[in-house]
Design a protein around this motif. Structure first.
Motif, PDB file in Angstrom:
ATOM      1  N   ASP A  95       0.841  -1.193   0.000  1.00 15.52           N
ATOM      2  CA  ASP A  95       0.000   0.000   0.000  1.00 15.52           C
ATOM      3  C   ASP A  95       0.880   1.248   0.000  1.00 15.52           C
ATOM      4  O   ASP A  95       1.774   1.385   0.835  1.00 15.52           O
ATOM      5  CB  ASP A  95      -0.898   0.024   1.235  1.00 15.52           C
ATOM      6  CG  ASP A  95      -1.892  -1.124   1.250  1.00 15.52           C
ATOM      7  OD1 ASP A  95      -2.207  -1.637   0.161  1.00 15.52           O
ATOM      8  OD2 ASP A  95      -2.335  -1.512   2.341  1.00 15.52           O
ATOM      9  N   ALA A  96       0.606   2.161  -0.930  1.00 14.00           N
ATOM     10  CA  ALA A  96       1.410   3.378  -1.047  1.00 14.00           C
ATOM     11  C   ALA A  96       0.508   4.604  -1.091  1.00 14.00           C
ATOM     12  O   ALA A  96      -0.474   4.636  -1.829  1.00 14.00           O
ATOM     13  CB  ALA A  96       2.275   3.330  -2.295  1.00 14.00           C
ATOM     14  N   THR A  97       0.847   5.599  -0.294  1.00 14.16           N
ATOM     15  CA  THR A  97       0.201   6.901  -0.340  1.00 14.16           C
ATOM     16  C   THR A  97       1.209   7.904  -0.893  1.00 14.16           C
ATOM     17  O   THR A  97       2.318   8.023  -0.360  1.00 14.16           O
ATOM     18  CB  THR A  97      -0.245   7.343   1.067  1.00 14.16           C
ATOM     19  OG1 THR A  97      -1.229   6.431   1.558  1.00 14.16           O
ATOM     20  CG2 THR A  97      -0.833   8.746   1.035  1.00 14.16           C
ATOM     21  N   LEU A  98       0.850   8.593  -1.950  1.00  8.82           N
ATOM     22  CA  LEU A  98       1.764   9.514  -2.615  1.00  8.82           C
ATOM     23  C   LEU A  98       1.230  10.933  -2.535  1.00  8.82           C
ATOM     24  O   LEU A  98       0.053  11.173  -2.795  1.00  8.82           O
ATOM     25  CB  LEU A  98       1.936   9.134  -4.089  1.00  8.82           C
ATOM     26  CG  LEU A  98       2.279   7.678  -4.396  1.00  8.82           C
ATOM     27  CD1 LEU A  98       2.373   7.468  -5.897  1.00  8.82           C
ATOM     28  CD2 LEU A  98       3.571   7.277  -3.717  1.00  8.82           C
ATOM     29  N   GLN A  99       2.086  11.864  -2.192  1.00  9.65           N
ATOM     30  CA  GLN A  99       1.746  13.280  -2.223  1.00  9.65           C
ATOM     31  C   GLN A  99       2.793  13.997  -3.069  1.00  9.65           C
ATOM     32  O   GLN A  99       3.963  14.082  -2.701  1.00  9.65           O
ATOM     33  CB  GLN A  99       1.706  13.886  -0.824  1.00  9.65           C
ATOM     34  CG  GLN A  99       1.278  15.357  -0.831  1.00  9.65           C
ATOM     35  CD  GLN A  99       1.381  16.010   0.531  1.00  9.65           C
ATOM     36  OE1 GLN A  99       2.199  15.603   1.340  1.00  9.65           O
ATOM     37  NE2 GLN A  99       0.572  17.017   0.785  1.00  9.65           N
ATOM     38  N   TRP A 100       2.372  14.514  -4.209  1.00  8.17           N
ATOM     39  CA  TRP A 100       3.262  15.241  -5.108  1.00  8.17           C
ATOM     40  C   TRP A 100       2.967  16.731  -4.979  1.00  8.17           C
ATOM     41  O   TRP A 100       1.873  17.178  -5.298  1.00  8.17           O
ATOM     42  CB  TRP A 100       3.066  14.784  -6.552  1.00  8.17           C
ATOM     43  CG  TRP A 100       3.534  13.377  -6.778  1.00  8.17           C
ATOM     44  CD1 TRP A 100       2.791  12.239  -6.709  1.00  8.17           C
ATOM     45  CD2 TRP A 100       4.865  12.962  -7.083  1.00  8.17           C
ATOM     46  NE1 TRP A 100       3.567  11.144  -6.954  1.00  8.17           N
ATOM     47  CE2 TRP A 100       4.853  11.549  -7.192  1.00  8.17           C
ATOM     48  CE3 TRP A 100       6.069  13.648  -7.274  1.00  8.17           C
ATOM     49  CZ2 TRP A 100       5.993  10.814  -7.490  1.00  8.17           C
ATOM     50  CZ3 TRP A 100       7.207  12.905  -7.561  1.00  8.17           C
ATOM     51  CH2 TRP A 100       7.169  11.507  -7.666  1.00  8.17           C
ATOM     52  N   LEU A 101       3.947  17.476  -4.485  1.00  5.83           N
ATOM     53  CA  LEU A 101       3.801  18.910  -4.318  1.00  5.83           C
ATOM     54  C   LEU A 101       4.354  19.631  -5.539  1.00  5.83           C
ATOM     55  O   LEU A 101       5.324  19.173  -6.152  1.00  5.83           O
ATOM     56  CB  LEU A 101       4.527  19.382  -3.060  1.00  5.83           C
ATOM     57  CG  LEU A 101       4.090  18.728  -1.739  1.00  5.83           C
ATOM     58  CD1 LEU A 101       4.874  19.306  -0.574  1.00  5.83           C
ATOM     59  CD2 LEU A 101       2.597  18.889  -1.519  1.00  5.83           C
ATOM     60  N   GLU A 102       3.766  20.754  -5.870  1.00  7.29           N
ATOM     61  CA  GLU A 102       4.198  21.500  -7.049  1.00  7.29           C
ATOM     62  C   GLU A 102       5.313  22.492  -6.698  1.00  7.29           C
ATOM     63  O   GLU A 102       5.249  23.188  -5.688  1.00  7.29           O
ATOM     64  CB  GLU A 102       3.018  22.265  -7.658  1.00  7.29           C
ATOM     65  CG  GLU A 102       1.940  21.361  -8.249  1.00  7.29           C
ATOM     66  CD  GLU A 102       0.857  22.142  -8.957  1.00  7.29           C
ATOM     67  OE1 GLU A 102       1.000  23.382  -9.063  1.00  7.29           O
ATOM     68  OE2 GLU A 102      -0.132  21.531  -9.397  1.00  7.29           O
TER      69      GLU A 102
END
Length: 318
Positions: A284-291
């Motif tokens: 299980d992976a939670t990804l947060q990509w910030l700009e």
């Protein structure tokens, strides 16, 4: 495991869990020592300001290459403590106050040794009264993301792992960053020469364009109000090159057996490494990509650190 990937936007975090926490500056700290493969290690335990002595869920925090615990590890440890966790940082063997080693191995970016140090730190804190041994998590920043992955994979003491601005490299990315096969082979040969000479130590950080410096780019490590703190060694041993360049944690996704959270940005260092890692990760992976967040911004820019810490705190409490 069945792979589940969840991508979250920076504004989609649940704030109720995190409301009412103490400010990151209002915490308790306690210096400790422990052993890693015979080396005396210096560490710091961070606790919420109102801690009552009970055992808390805990996060082991590790930082970027050449770093010491008072830099970005301390920043994130304080953020975790402000959110109700115990947090633990330490100097890796041969860096900062840990391991009074000879020159041929001091200031060496040695992945195998640093993985051992993380494993030793986890085992040590599991016996501390302030730590809930059933709820220990790992948080790796930049280069130590790979070390953290390898240290916690298969480790029954660890519940979850989080990575902030992870530098996860494989052979293709190493070649892309370090000048192709010729550039990589040249650095490996330099490292072997340094080893034969008993170690060659150069400055780790310097101003943009400086010669004879590992990172001649200015920024975080070179600015006194950021990472250029008195505790920072600002040293690099050229013996590091072969171990570092042949270390490919982006290929280790299949080994990780813990739920994972990653915070990164396309504007930070080698985001492709995260994609390569996840291609082999079945969990299980939670990804947060910030700009538009740079690598160094993840180390100390308040807004970006807060967003990353919120994601990690929510992940570790799941």
């Amino acid at each position: 495991m069945t792979k589940t990937t969840k991508t979250i936007a920076s504004t989609a975090l649940a704030s109720a869990l995190l409301s009412g926490t103490a400010l990151a500056s209002e915490i308790q700290t306690r210096a400790v020592t422990f052993d890693s493969n015979g080396a005396a290690m210096a560490g710091t335990l961070y606790l919420p300001v109102d801690h009552d002595g009970s055992a808390l869920p805990t996060v082991v925090v590790t930082g970027a290459w050449t770093s010491v615990q008072q830099q970005m590890p301390a920043t994130y440890a304080r953020e975790m403590a402000a959110r109700g966790y115990a947090a633990f940082t330490f100097d890796f063997r041969g860096w900062g106050q840990s391991g009074d080693l000879p020159q041929n191995v001091r200031f060496e970016e040695n992945p195998a040794a640093k993985i051992e140090d993380i494993e030793a730190a986890i085992a040590f804190i599991a016996d501390l009264p302030e730590v809930d041994a059933a709820n220990i998590n790992g948080l790796g920043i930049c280069a130590s993301a790979g070390y953290m992955i390898d240290a916690v994979s298969g480790n029954p003491l660890i519940n979850r792992v989080g990575l902030v601005a992870p530098w996860l490299q494989n052979e293709a990315l190493v070649n892309a960053v370090y000048g192709g096969e010729d550039g990589v082979n040249g650095l490996i040969e330099l490292g072997r020469t340094a080893e034969a000479e008993g170690g060659i130590i150069i400055p780790a950080a310097g101003p943009e364009g400086a010669e004879g410096v590992l990172m001649p780019i200015g920024g975080y490590y070179y600015e006194a109000d950021r990472g250029a703190i008195p505790e920072y060694d600002n040293q690099w041993n050229q013996t590091s090159w072969e171990g570092w360049l042949t270390y490919h944690p982006a290929d280790h996704g299949a080994a990780l057996d813990k739920p994972l959270a990653v915070v990164h940005s396309e504007s930070a260092a080698i985001p492709q490494g995260v994609r390569d890692f996840l291609s082999g990760f079945a969990g299980d992976a939670t990804l947060q990509w910030l700009e538009d967040v740079s690598q160094f911004d993840f180390y100390d820019n308040p807004q970006d650190v807060t967003r990353a810490a919120d994601t990690m705190a929510a992940h570790f409490s799941s």
